[in-house]
Design an enzyme around this catalytic site. Sequence first.
Site, PDB file in Angstrom:
ATOM      1  N   CYS A  87     -20.606  24.005   4.400  1.00  0.00           N
ATOM      2  CA  CYS A  87     -22.044  23.803   4.599  1.00  0.00           C
ATOM      3  C   CYS A  87     -22.749  23.232   3.376  1.00  0.00           C
ATOM      4  O   CYS A  87     -23.962  23.090   3.362  1.00  0.00           O
ATOM      5  CB  CYS A  87     -22.706  25.110   5.028  1.00  0.00           C
ATOM      6  SG  CYS A  87     -22.579  26.398   3.781  1.00  0.00           S
ATOM      7  N   ASP A  92     -22.582  24.950  -4.969  1.00  0.00           N
ATOM      8  CA  ASP A  92     -22.320  25.893  -6.057  1.00  0.00           C
ATOM      9  C   ASP A  92     -20.862  25.873  -6.478  1.00  0.00           C
ATOM     10  O   ASP A  92     -20.558  26.075  -7.652  1.00  0.00           O
ATOM     11  CB  ASP A  92     -22.743  27.313  -5.649  1.00  0.00           C
ATOM     12  CG  ASP A  92     -24.241  27.510  -5.837  1.00  0.00           C
ATOM     13  OD1 ASP A  92     -24.754  27.093  -6.890  1.00  0.00           O
ATOM     14  OD2 ASP A  92     -24.894  28.049  -4.926  1.00  0.00           O
TER      15      ASP A  92
HETATM   16  C1  PEP Z   1     -23.924  25.739  -1.583  1.00  0.00           C
HETATM   17  O1  PEP Z   1     -23.930  26.299  -2.678  1.00  0.00           O
HETATM   18  O2  PEP Z   1     -23.143  24.793  -1.295  1.00  0.00           O
HETATM   19  C2  PEP Z   1     -24.849  26.159  -0.523  1.00  0.00           C
HETATM   20  C3  PEP Z   1     -24.763  25.671   0.687  1.00  0.00           C
HETATM   21  O3  PEP Z   1     -25.829  27.036  -0.861  1.00  0.00           O
HETATM   22  P1  PEP Z   1     -27.195  26.631  -1.645  1.00  0.00           P
HETATM   23  O4  PEP Z   1     -27.227  25.144  -1.743  1.00  0.00           O
HETATM   24  O5  PEP Z   1     -28.306  27.203  -0.862  1.00  0.00           O
HETATM   25  O6  PEP Z   1     -27.007  27.310  -2.971  1.00  0.00           O
HETATM   26 MG    MG Z   2     -25.021  28.160  -2.928  1.00  0.00          MG
END
Ligand code: PEP
Ligand code: MG
Length: 577
Positions: A502, A455
């Site tokens: 992450c 994001d």
């Molecule tokens: C991200 O945005 O990098 C994240 C780990 O969350 P998601 O991919 O679940 O939006």
């Molecule tokens: Mg995210």
Amino acid sequence: MQILFGKRIADGVAVGLARFIEPLIISLPTHSLTEDQVEGELNSLDLALKAVEQDLNVLLEPKLVNQNEREILETHVQILQDPELYGYMTDAIKAKLFPAAKAVNEVFTYAINVFENIENELFRQRAADYKDVRDKLIKKILNDQSDRFADISEDHIPIMKEIDPSQASLLQRKHVRAIIVDSCSPTSHAAIICRALGIGLVSGVENLRNVAQNGECLIVDAEVGKVVVEPENEMLEYYAQRLQVEEMIRQKQLSQKRIPCQTKDGRRILLKANLGVSEELDAIADLGSDGIGLYRTEYLFISKDTLPDEESQLADYRNVLEKMAPNPVTIRTFDLGGDKLSHLISSLEEANPYLGNRGIRFSLSHPDLFKTQLRAILRASAFGKVQIMFPMIIDTQDFLEAKRLYNICKDELYAEGHEYDPDIPLGCMVEIPAAAICSDSLAKECDFLSIGTNDLAQYTLAVDRNGENVARYYIQHHPAVLKLILFTLSNAANHQTPVSLCGEMASIKEYVPLLIGMGITELSVNHAAYYQVKNIVQKCDAKLQNTIKLFTMDSPLVKVEELIYQTLKPYYSGNGR
Ligand code: PEP
Ligand code: MG
């Protein structure tokens, strides 16, 4: 030899014999019942429901199924016990005078059509679960004992019209290594099971039914969606060697399991895994990782028919914590909203859902739902080590409000006499540029931060992360993104607040040396990339740190790319998955 192509659904390579499995053909009774037959048909329906449930319960015995399949079988039990479906089926027998098998078919087929017409892909795949249960019930009522999979063995590559979750489990128990289907959604339960179990799955292979015959030799290379019919010797030799090399790599990786993840110059890097759907849990628990760095709990909502209550969430979280103990699990509270909205929750249509009531905003505007989750996590904390993380935070305000609700839950549970860990670390995701820019105050308030580059790149670059038209602009290594990561790391260091990363960047081999060189000390990756990332970390050294330190992130993108794809290449090259 003929080489055909289809769609890659789950990676895996196999050599075996083609085995066409035709769809189950059941001839349903067409007659109408007489009044005095109604009681008997109601009875056969009840007996079939009980018998199918008993079969499922036998499979649910510990040891017979892994966590992947357990969840799905439990969903099937829930479908069997659904009072609404039962009511419709008994009504069809009593009012329409349908024989039991026809009543089951009518009611389930209606439900299947409803699911198949829902726009959200994740709900559409629920249809497969209903088909699975329908077929089992009808077979029971008609006492049909035919088993289309009876003679399938590990030498076979089954070719089927479609695949349902229980067929995927069954074929896995028969040690099948690859499956070909006419159609299958990548997000279906069957696809998820195959992915988690390492079974290759290819769909929609053009012309296969005209070219291949039962018993002919096939090579399935699911990674590129390739199917080779009657391969030549050279091709067979190539794949035999490839399978051998893959097995050697697997054995080597297993031998690495107990070695802690550290760089060549002795820096310990915490390497954790991301958990999306529970089907992945067994594979993750087996990695020997430092824990789960991101548990995306919204999937508990998305794939269920009812909102998960406190008890069922507790059971889920407890199971994950116990499986991962003594290592910690970072549970991210629901990141609902955006495109991840459950059909079970009514909410306003939004013109820009990604900029709307998503993540923590959604949770704070649904406090009951949020508190139920927090209570379940707190109660689960009595059974393992947990951290709680909030998604879509922009500054301390939402974080402090979330913390306030968390403290209320703690007080409630204390008064009710429940046990929980009183010192659960609370952190937030840095996945919106505002959070990175405000990371000084966030690092001061939070026990930890986790950078979500998926994001962060989307919002920094104003590019839809799923948009094919703008995919060329979705550059996770853009200097703007890297500068926000560095800024966050430096602010967090000032407050001694741990930071992990992450987002998918951590799982992409080319980015690993860059991130380690930038000073990241904790990564959470998808489980398929785990050992590859570990290998690369082990190659990182002090020289790498210096190279990155000397590099200015104000450089244009081409320079950043030169750094990643040329200067840092020796650290990741030769590290195939
Ligand atoms: C991200 O945005 O990098 C994240 C780990 O969350 P998601 O991919 O679940 O939006
Ligand atoms: Mg995210």
